[in-house]
Every structure is written in structure tokens, then in C-alpha cells.
Design an enzyme around this catalytic site. Structure first.
Site, PDB file in Angstrom:
ATOM      1  N   LYS A  15       0.832  -1.076   0.139  1.00  0.00           N
ATOM      2  CA  LYS A  15       0.082  -0.136   0.208  1.00  0.00           C
ATOM      3  C   LYS A  15       0.956   1.179  -0.052  1.00  0.00           C
ATOM      4  O   LYS A  15       2.208   1.179   0.429  1.00  0.00           O
ATOM      5  CB  LYS A  15      -0.822  -0.109   1.195  1.00  0.00           C
ATOM      6  CG  LYS A  15      -0.074   0.100   2.559  1.00  0.00           C
ATOM      7  CD  LYS A  15      -1.281  -0.270   3.640  1.00  0.00           C
ATOM      8  CE  LYS A  15      -0.287   0.050   5.059  1.00  0.00           C
ATOM      9  NZ  LYS A  15      -1.196  -0.651   6.008  1.00  0.00           N
ATOM     10  N   TYR A  25      17.034  30.043   8.329  1.00  0.00           N
ATOM     11  CA  TYR A  25      15.673  30.663   8.905  1.00  0.00           C
ATOM     12  C   TYR A  25      15.513  30.760  10.472  1.00  0.00           C
ATOM     13  O   TYR A  25      15.889  29.625  11.224  1.00  0.00           O
ATOM     14  CB  TYR A  25      14.249  30.176   8.491  1.00  0.00           C
ATOM     15  CG  TYR A  25      14.101  30.221   6.988  1.00  0.00           C
ATOM     16  CD1 TYR A  25      13.761  31.578   6.559  1.00  0.00           C
ATOM     17  CD2 TYR A  25      14.089  29.416   6.156  1.00  0.00           C
ATOM     18  CE1 TYR A  25      13.960  31.761   5.121  1.00  0.00           C
ATOM     19  CE2 TYR A  25      13.899  29.292   4.830  1.00  0.00           C
ATOM     20  CZ  TYR A  25      13.775  30.601   4.263  1.00  0.00           C
ATOM     21  OH  TYR A  25      13.603  30.859   2.714  1.00  0.00           O
TER      22      TYR A  25
HETATM   23  C1  LIG Z   1      -0.229  -1.389   6.770  1.00  0.00           C
HETATM   24  C2  LIG Z   1      -0.989  -2.665   7.419  1.00  0.00           C
HETATM   25  C3  LIG Z   1      -0.045  -4.071   7.502  1.00  0.00           C
HETATM   26  C4  LIG Z   1       1.442  -3.779   7.583  1.00  0.00           C
HETATM   27  O1  LIG Z   1       2.021  -3.525   8.707  1.00  0.00           O
HETATM   28  P1  LIG Z   1       3.501  -3.395   9.167  1.00  0.00           P
HETATM   29  O2  LIG Z   1       3.594  -2.871  10.508  1.00  0.00           O
HETATM   30  O3  LIG Z   1       3.839  -2.130   8.028  1.00  0.00           O
HETATM   31  O4  LIG Z   1       3.958  -4.591   8.872  1.00  0.00           O
HETATM   32  C5  LIG Z   1      -0.955  -5.003   7.958  1.00  0.00           C
HETATM   33  N1  LIG Z   1      -2.041  -4.932   8.222  1.00  0.00           N
HETATM   34  C6  LIG Z   1      -2.832  -3.981   8.016  1.00  0.00           C
HETATM   35  C7  LIG Z   1      -4.283  -4.064   8.332  1.00  0.00           C
HETATM   36  C8  LIG Z   1      -2.328  -2.869   7.843  1.00  0.00           C
HETATM   37  O5  LIG Z   1      -3.071  -1.594   7.413  1.00  0.00           O
END
Ligand SMILES: *Cc1c(COP(=O)(O)O)cnc(C)c1O
Length: 381
Positions: free
Chosen positions: A41, A271
Site C-alpha cells: 500500500k 531561518y
Molecule cells: C499497513 C498494514 C499492515 C502492515 O503493517 P506493518 O507494520 O507495516 O508490517 C498489516 N495489516 C494492516 C491491516 C495494515 O493496515
């Protein structure tokens, strides 16, 4: 290993071999027969969904997981086949597309189940879905007491097949978490009750990286399915899970010195004039800032590698510029010298976990920020 390309531009390198090595290291922590859903994702946490998904498939990842239908269609469009979980489920109007492309939405509402069943009947092959259960994350999912009812309702819908229960741990990766243990117990109880009622649910999964690096106690050596994201990219879900597996940071971010100069004692930098040179000081200016995903919270806190040594960020990180103190080696530094914001240089390394710690955030955000802001170069190409 990553080689610095000849171009003097800022480069975000993604080491696909590191991702493959991390997958292998994580598999060694899982009981034999376990399966992995590679989570890609958010553009594979900034590493590039398509090349990462293809490599994970080539390395034998049994499933992939994305957040949305749009992300899954991008994978299918690039020729990526096999099971894909949609972690955010589908809207009823998306059900036909999900079924047409053989995707597996993770849903928690009867309305979505009905829409998928209808789409499955229309397609002439059952829609697949998984049921999201909230065992203590306090986010998505049906409460466990409703899950059995939803499973029964789903079983009464022709054209729909529920292939698993999905839950997610709130404190995964933190050793000794009682909450993780309670969630694991609730999930196991629910699965047992569902199976006693005749639901097979073969692809059920409880956790992401944290539950593999720091597994909850349970009926040992049972194969599991884990949805692995951050750990594949070399970062930890929680600093408490350090040392459980040898993980390599898959991203490297490099630049070159744009300017090198000595300034007199008392000179204020950047800055807000938040840092002043205590003595005559050699500074290097790097053409990287928060517009490149180098977070502004690294102001006066970050470090970069120049000449194989750590150099502190002085003053505020700007949109496209950051100033480093070059120390005693300043006179030897030259415009165009390589700078490493993330990754290795000589014997030194700034890992994604270290950079996240310096920035006061988590490695997930570092990778998403760098990946969103920079074109990527892949190693191997
Ligand atoms: C993003 C996500 C994962 C992956 O988690 P990590 O900590 O990056 O391994 C697994 N399950 C769900 C439902 C997620 O949203």
C-alpha cells in the site's frame, strides 16, 4: 549493493535485493508452512508498488495487500497476478471491479458482503472476501461478538466465499505487551468458534510486522499468515523489536554538496537563526529539504554522512536546502562531494529507524515522505 549513479542529482535508490533478503529473514522467524502477504500500500511505503510487488511475487510471497481498489488495479494493469487483499475493503459500487479482477476485499459490513455476493453471482464465480474483526485496535472491523453473526449471514449469500478473518494488533512489536496477548487470545477464540460452526477461513491473519518480530504466545508452531510491510523495507514497527531479525534498510537517499564555506564565529544559520557558529566553522549546504521529504523536524537534530563521517544538521531544514557542520575535515570538502541522508557511506550507516528517531517519527513516515517526493532508481536496475 547500491552504487551512486554518475548524475549529481539527488537520488532515491531502492535496493530490491534488500527487500528479498528481509523477506527471507522474516520467514525464518515464522513457523514452517507460514505464508506472507507483502504489503505494498501507499506505493509500497514509497518504494514503488509495481517493482516491489513483482519482486515479492518472484520471491514467493503468497499474497499481496494494498489499501484501495485503485492501488490493486494499478498492480493488475502492470500484469501482477495472484491474490491481493484490499485492506480498506470496497464500496458497494466497486464490488464488480473487485470480482472481475479477482481481488479479496477485507470488509466488516453486511452491505459490502451483499454487494460482493451479487457481483459474484453476476460474474459466475464466487466473490472472495475476508472479514475484518476488531480485537482491540480500535479502528476498522466488526466487534468479535458480531463476527459470528456476519459469518453466518455471509454463508447464506450465494456467490460469496469468506476466506479468512483479519485483525490487527495495536501494540505489535513491543515485547511483553499484555494487550497484544489479549488480542491474540480473542482472535484465536473467535477462529475456533467459527471453525466449530463449519467456517474454514484458511487465509486468516492477525498481524503485520510486529506480530512476526515479537510473536504473541500461543499454540506454537502453527503456520500463520502475516501481512508484512515495514519490516520488508528494513524498518521496525516498534523500537522494542530491534535485534529480532537482521533487516536491511531498502532505501538510500543521496545528494551532493552544493556549497562549502568557512563562516566566522557567531554566524547564525538558516531561518529563525536557531543555531550560531560557536567558532570559525566549515559548513556544507545540501540541496535537500522538506520538499524532498527530508522532514523539517530534523532541524538542528538530523545527521548526514559526508566523507564517511556523520555531520550534524545546523539550523532549520528549508524547503530545498539543509546546512551541515563539516567539522575539522571541512577544508578537505569540495562542492559536489557525495552526501548520504539515508543509507551507507564507508563504514557509517544512517538506517531508516535512526533517521525516524532523529526526526521524532516512525520509519513508515520517513519512507512515505521520501518516496512521494523523489524519483526512484532501482538496484538491481
Ligand atoms: C499497513 C498494514 C499492515 C502492515 O503493517 P506493518 O507494520 O507495516 O508490517 C498489516 N495489516 C494492516 C491491516 C495494515 O493496515
Amino acid at each position: 549493493m547500491a552504487r551512486l549513479p554518475a548524475s549529481p542529482d539527488n537520488r532515491l535508490l531502492v535496493d530490491l535485493d534488500a527487500i528479498a533478503a528481509n523477506l527471507a529473514a522474516l520467514r525464518r522467524l515464522m513457523p514452517p508452512g507460514s505464508r506472507v502477504a507483502g504489503v505494498v500500500k501507499a506505493d509500497a511505503y514509497g518504494h514503488g508498488a509495481i517493482p516491489v510487488a513483482k519482486r515479492l511475487k518472484a520471491e514467493g510471497a503468497e499474497f499481496l495487500a494494498v489499501a484501495t481498489l485503485g492501488e490493486a488495479l494499478e498492480l493488475r494493469g502492470a500484469g501482477v497476478r495472484g491474490p491481493v487483499l484490499l485492506l480498506l475493503g470496497v464500496w458497494p459500487r466497486e464490488a464488480n471491479l473487485a470480482v472481475e479482477h479477482g481481488l479479496t476485499p477485507v470488509v466488516a459490513r453486511l452491505e459490502a458482503l451483499e454487494a460482493l455476493a451479487q457481483a459474484g453471482r453476476g460474474a459466475g464465480r464466487p466473490a472472495q472476501a475476508q472479514l475484518k474483526v476488531d480485537t482491540g485496535m480500535g479502528r476498522l472491523g466488526a466487534p468479535p461478538r458480531e463476527a459470528l453473526e456476519l459469518l453466518a449471514q455471509a454463508a447464506g449469500l450465494p456467490g460469496l466465499e469468506i476466506t479468512g478473518l483479519v485483525s490487527h494488533l495495536a501494540t505489535a512489536g513491543a515485547p511483553g505487551s499484555e494487550h497484544t496477548q489479549a488480542q491474540a487470545t480473542a482472535f484465536a477464540q473467535l477462529l475456533r468458534a467459527a471453525r466449530e460452526r463449519g467456517h474454514r477461513l484458511p487465509d486468516s491473519s492477525l498481524s503485520g510486522s510486529g506480530g512476526v518480530l515479537v510473536p504473541p504466545a500461543g499454540p506454537d508452531k502453527q503456520p500463520i499468515m502475516a501481512r508484512l510491510g515495514m519490516s520488508l523495507y528494513g524498518g521496525l514497527p516498534d523500537p522494542g523489536s530491534a535485534g529480532r531479525a537482521e533487516l536491511r534498510t531498502a532505501m538510500a537517499y543521496t545528494s551532493r554538496l552544493l556549497e562549502v564555506k568557512q563562516v566566522p564565529a557567531g554566524t547564525a544559520v538558516s531561518y529563525g537563526r536557531t543555531w550560531r557558529a560557536p567558532a570559525d566553522t566549515w559548513l556544507g549546504v545540501v540541496p535537500v529539504g522538506y520538499a524532498n521529504g527530508y522532514l523539517r523536524s530534523l532541524s538542528n537534530r538530523g545527521q548526514m554522512l559526508v566523507g564517511g563521517r556523520r555531520r550534524p544538521v545546523r539550523g532549520r531544514v528549508c524547503m530545498n536546502l539543509t546546512v551541515l557542520e563539516l567539522g575539522a575535515e571541512g577544508p578537505q570538502a569540495r562542492v559536489g562531494d557525495p552526501v548520504v541522508m539515508l543509507g551507507r557511506q564507508g563504514a557509517e550507516e544512517i538506517s531508516v529507524d535512526e533517521l525516524a528517531g532523529l526526526a521524532g517519527t516512525i520509519p513508515y513516515e520517513i519512507c512515505c515522505a521520501l518516496g512521494a517526493a523523489n524519483p526512484r532508481v532501482y538496484v538491481p536496475a
